[in-house]
Design a protein around this motif. Structure first.
Motif, PDB file in Angstrom:
ATOM      1  N   GLY A  91      -5.982   8.128 -30.469  1.00 63.47           N
ATOM      2  CA  GLY A  91      -6.729   9.188 -31.168  1.00 63.47           C
ATOM      3  C   GLY A  91      -8.050   9.570 -30.530  1.00 63.47           C
ATOM      4  O   GLY A  91      -8.759  10.416 -31.057  1.00 63.47           O
ATOM      5  N   ASN A  92      -8.383   8.961 -29.394  1.00 71.50           N
ATOM      6  CA  ASN A  92      -9.726   9.187 -28.831  1.00 71.50           C
ATOM      7  C   ASN A  92      -9.730  10.206 -27.698  1.00 71.50           C
ATOM      8  O   ASN A  92     -10.217   9.943 -26.609  1.00 71.50           O
ATOM      9  N   GLU A 106      -2.489  12.223 -35.229  1.00 70.92           N
ATOM     10  CA  GLU A 106      -3.261  11.861 -36.422  1.00 70.92           C
ATOM     11  C   GLU A 106      -2.497  10.852 -37.266  1.00 70.92           C
ATOM     12  O   GLU A 106      -3.068   9.890 -37.790  1.00 70.92           O
ATOM     13  N   GLY A 109      -2.778   7.392 -36.120  1.00 71.68           N
ATOM     14  CA  GLY A 109      -4.072   6.861 -36.574  1.00 71.68           C
ATOM     15  C   GLY A 109      -3.995   6.341 -38.002  1.00 71.68           C
ATOM     16  O   GLY A 109      -4.460   5.237 -38.304  1.00 71.68           O
ATOM     17  N   ARG A 110      -3.378   7.131 -38.875  1.00 70.09           N
ATOM     18  CA  ARG A 110      -3.279   6.722 -40.292  1.00 70.09           C
ATOM     19  C   ARG A 110      -2.420   5.468 -40.445  1.00 70.09           C
ATOM     20  O   ARG A 110      -2.738   4.588 -41.255  1.00 70.09           O
ATOM     21  N   GLN A 112      -2.008   3.213 -38.183  1.00 66.68           N
ATOM     22  CA  GLN A 112      -2.820   2.107 -37.652  1.00 66.68           C
ATOM     23  C   GLN A 112      -3.785   1.593 -38.721  1.00 66.68           C
ATOM     24  O   GLN A 112      -4.018   0.385 -38.821  1.00 66.68           O
ATOM     25  N   CYS A 113      -4.345   2.506 -39.521  1.00 63.21           N
ATOM     26  CA  CYS A 113      -5.220   2.090 -40.634  1.00 63.21           C
ATOM     27  C   CYS A 113      -4.427   1.223 -41.615  1.00 63.21           C
ATOM     28  O   CYS A 113      -4.921   0.209 -42.107  1.00 63.21           O
ATOM     29  N   ALA A 116      -3.854  -2.198 -40.069  1.00 65.68           N
ATOM     30  CA  ALA A 116      -5.086  -2.986 -40.094  1.00 65.68           C
ATOM     31  C   ALA A 116      -5.389  -3.472 -41.505  1.00 65.68           C
ATOM     32  O   ALA A 116      -5.866  -4.593 -41.709  1.00 65.68           O
TER      33      ALA A 116
ATOM     34  N   GLY B   8     -12.025   8.051 -33.708  1.00 63.31           N
ATOM     35  CA  GLY B   8     -10.980   8.941 -33.207  1.00 63.31           C
ATOM     36  C   GLY B   8     -10.221   9.613 -34.340  1.00 63.31           C
ATOM     37  O   GLY B   8     -10.563   9.473 -35.521  1.00 63.31           O
ATOM     38  N   SER B   9      -9.172  10.329 -33.956  1.00 64.87           N
ATOM     39  CA  SER B   9      -8.334  11.029 -34.926  1.00 64.87           C
ATOM     40  C   SER B   9      -7.606  10.024 -35.821  1.00 64.87           C
ATOM     41  O   SER B   9      -7.017   9.067 -35.329  1.00 64.87           O
ATOM     42  N   GLY B  10      -7.693  10.244 -37.131  1.00 63.30           N
ATOM     43  CA  GLY B  10      -6.981   9.371 -38.062  1.00 63.30           C
ATOM     44  C   GLY B  10      -7.534   7.956 -38.141  1.00 63.30           C
ATOM     45  O   GLY B  10      -6.857   7.039 -38.596  1.00 63.30           O
ATOM     46  N   SER B  11      -8.796   7.773 -37.715  1.00 64.24           N
ATOM     47  CA  SER B  11      -9.362   6.422 -37.671  1.00 64.24           C
ATOM     48  C   SER B  11      -9.912   5.967 -39.018  1.00 64.24           C
ATOM     49  O   SER B  11     -10.230   4.796 -39.200  1.00 64.24           O
ATOM     50  N   GLY B  12     -10.057   6.905 -39.962  1.00 60.73           N
ATOM     51  CA  GLY B  12     -10.647   6.554 -41.256  1.00 60.73           C
ATOM     52  C   GLY B  12     -12.160   6.715 -41.275  1.00 60.73           C
ATOM     53  O   GLY B  12     -12.834   6.168 -42.138  1.00 60.73           O
ATOM     54  N   ASN B 146     -14.649  10.791 -31.464  1.00 58.96           N
ATOM     55  CA  ASN B 146     -14.462  10.287 -30.110  1.00 58.96           C
ATOM     56  C   ASN B 146     -13.330  11.108 -29.479  1.00 58.96           C
ATOM     57  O   ASN B 146     -12.173  10.917 -29.799  1.00 58.96           O
ATOM     58  N   GLU B 181     -18.894   2.540 -35.430  1.00 57.32           N
ATOM     59  CA  GLU B 181     -17.644   3.058 -34.895  1.00 57.32           C
ATOM     60  C   GLU B 181     -16.536   2.601 -35.837  1.00 57.32           C
ATOM     61  O   GLU B 181     -16.513   1.438 -36.249  1.00 57.32           O
ATOM     62  N   VAL B 183     -12.614   1.879 -36.343  1.00 65.15           N
ATOM     63  CA  VAL B 183     -11.367   1.633 -35.613  1.00 65.15           C
ATOM     64  C   VAL B 183     -10.297   1.217 -36.614  1.00 65.15           C
ATOM     65  O   VAL B 183     -10.478   0.214 -37.319  1.00 65.15           O
ATOM     66  N   ALA B 184      -9.220   1.972 -36.706  1.00 69.89           N
ATOM     67  CA  ALA B 184      -8.115   1.677 -37.630  1.00 69.89           C
ATOM     68  C   ALA B 184      -8.650   1.369 -39.038  1.00 69.89           C
ATOM     69  O   ALA B 184      -8.205   0.427 -39.698  1.00 69.89           O
ATOM     70  N   GLY B 185      -9.630   2.151 -39.471  1.00 68.68           N
ATOM     71  CA  GLY B 185     -10.173   1.994 -40.818  1.00 68.68           C
ATOM     72  C   GLY B 185     -11.226   0.910 -40.940  1.00 68.68           C
ATOM     73  O   GLY B 185     -11.793   0.710 -42.021  1.00 68.68           O
ATOM     74  N   ILE B 186     -11.497   0.193 -39.848  1.00 64.69           N
ATOM     75  CA  ILE B 186     -12.471  -0.906 -39.893  1.00 64.69           C
ATOM     76  C   ILE B 186     -13.788  -0.461 -39.256  1.00 64.69           C
ATOM     77  O   ILE B 186     -13.820  -0.086 -38.082  1.00 64.69           O
ATOM     78  N   ILE B 188     -17.229  -0.830 -37.405  1.00 61.96           N
ATOM     79  CA  ILE B 188     -17.890  -1.795 -36.519  1.00 61.96           C
ATOM     80  C   ILE B 188     -19.294  -1.279 -36.279  1.00 61.96           C
ATOM     81  O   ILE B 188     -19.465  -0.159 -35.786  1.00 61.96           O
TER      82      ILE B 188
END
Lengths: 134, 191
Positions: A91-92, A106, A109-110, A112-113, A116, B8-12, B146, B181, B183-186, B188
């Motif tokens: 996504g970067n 996108e 990314g979701r 991946q959230c 996590a 980034g895109s969709g990172s939360g 990003n 930043e 990352v995957a909803g977390i 940092i």
């Protein structure tokens, strides 16, 4: 479940292999698996440590097949609660001009959230160095 | 307090930025400053998703795709809390003429090439707007993207945009109290 995230060629798989050096591991390439299976379900034989690599490619394939990546990933986590799941960060970058690419990026990314959130441990790998972020 | 949220895109990153400003909010009016210029249904869907995220959290939505510093004239004189989302859209809007930008989808047509002097002026202007927002608010949270790590080289207008957004992001981190930043909803914390 352990979730590992980082850019392309950052040493994510090597980092995990090193960590589980003394154990029996079974590395599954999710990219190949999903293309062969043409299905959103994962057929994985059990081993002591199951490492599922390239999950981002599988997620993209699942979306292209018109299926829900969330359902597939949730099932995978349920079936393999102790797996190590590795994903490229995708996504970067500049927003893709192509609409499908944009939506898939996108969605990865979701998902991946989601991974996590479900994981007991999340590791981010940059230049071969793993940083535990959860 | 000024906070920068990057991802980034969709990172939360949006969800985290909303959470952070809500934590900082101590009864001030809470404004969501949306910078996205709506072009199509996909944008409307995105807005719908973001509105749903913000629902019930007490945000007053303001829309301003350019000249964000002027927003303070519309608000009360008392200090308020502002969440600006996002810098990547704002910089694109300031940089590319909206009509040409629309026609070419990503603004990548050569017709959009603008001179280095103009880019410097835009950089100065955006910095001024950000400072105005900082001084006119008690808590300011700015979200940015990003877009820098896909390894591709684009045509000049996109490369100019990447450089300008990079410079703006660096300016904001310099004057921010916190930098995160996501990352995957977390989240940092990096500053």
């Amino acid at each position: 479940m352990i979730f590992v995230i980082g850019g392309y060629s950052q040493g994510k798989l090597d980092y995990i292999k090193k960590r589980f050096m003394s154990e029996k591991i079974n590395i599954i390439d999710a990219a190949e698996l999903i293309i062969d299976a043409k299905s959103e379900y994962f057929e994985i034989s059990s081993a002591q440590i199951v490492i599922i690599n390239n999950i981002n490619i599988a997620i993209a394939d699942i979306i292209k097949n018109g299926k829900s990546p969330e359902d597939a990933i949730k099932k995978m986590i349920k079936d393999y609660p102790d797996a190590v799941i590795i994903s490229d960060e995708v996504g970067n970058g500049i927003v893709p001009v192509d609409k499908n690419e944009r939506l898939i990026r996108e969605k990865i990314g979701r998902v991946q959230c989601l991974l996590a959130n479900e994981a007991e441990e999340v590791i981010r790998v940059i230049c071969g160095i793993g940083q535990r972020i959860k | 307090m000024m906070v920068f949220v990057y991802g980034g895109s969709g990172s939360g990153k949006s969800a985290f930025a909303e959470k952070r400003i809500s934590e900082l909010n101590n009864g001030n009016s809470l404004y969501y400053l949306a910078t996205m210029h709506v072009f199509d249904n996909e944008d409307l869907e995105r807005i719908k998703r973001h509105k749903k995220l913000r629902l019930g959290k007490g945000f007053i939505t303001l829309e301003k795709s350019k000249n964000v510093g002027d927003i303070l004239d519309e608000l009360n004189k008392e200090k308020s809390d502002i969440l600006l989302e996002c810098m990547s859209n704002l910089v694109a809007n300031e940089m590319f003429d909206e009509e040409i930008y629309k026609e070419n989808d990503a603004g990548s047509n050569n017709d959009n090439i603008i001179g280095d002097d103009k880019i410097k002026l835009i950089f100065k202007k955006i910095k001024k707007d950000i400072l105005k927002l900082k001084e006119g608010s008690e808590n300011l949270v700015i979200v940015s993207n990003n877009i820098f790590e896909d390894g591709y080289t684009y045509d000049k207008s996109v490369e100019d945009y990447k450089r300008l957004l990079g410079d703006i992001n660096r300016y904001i981190t310099m004057i921010s109290d916190e930098v995160w930043e996501v990352v995957a909803g977390i989240p940092i914390r990096v500053k």
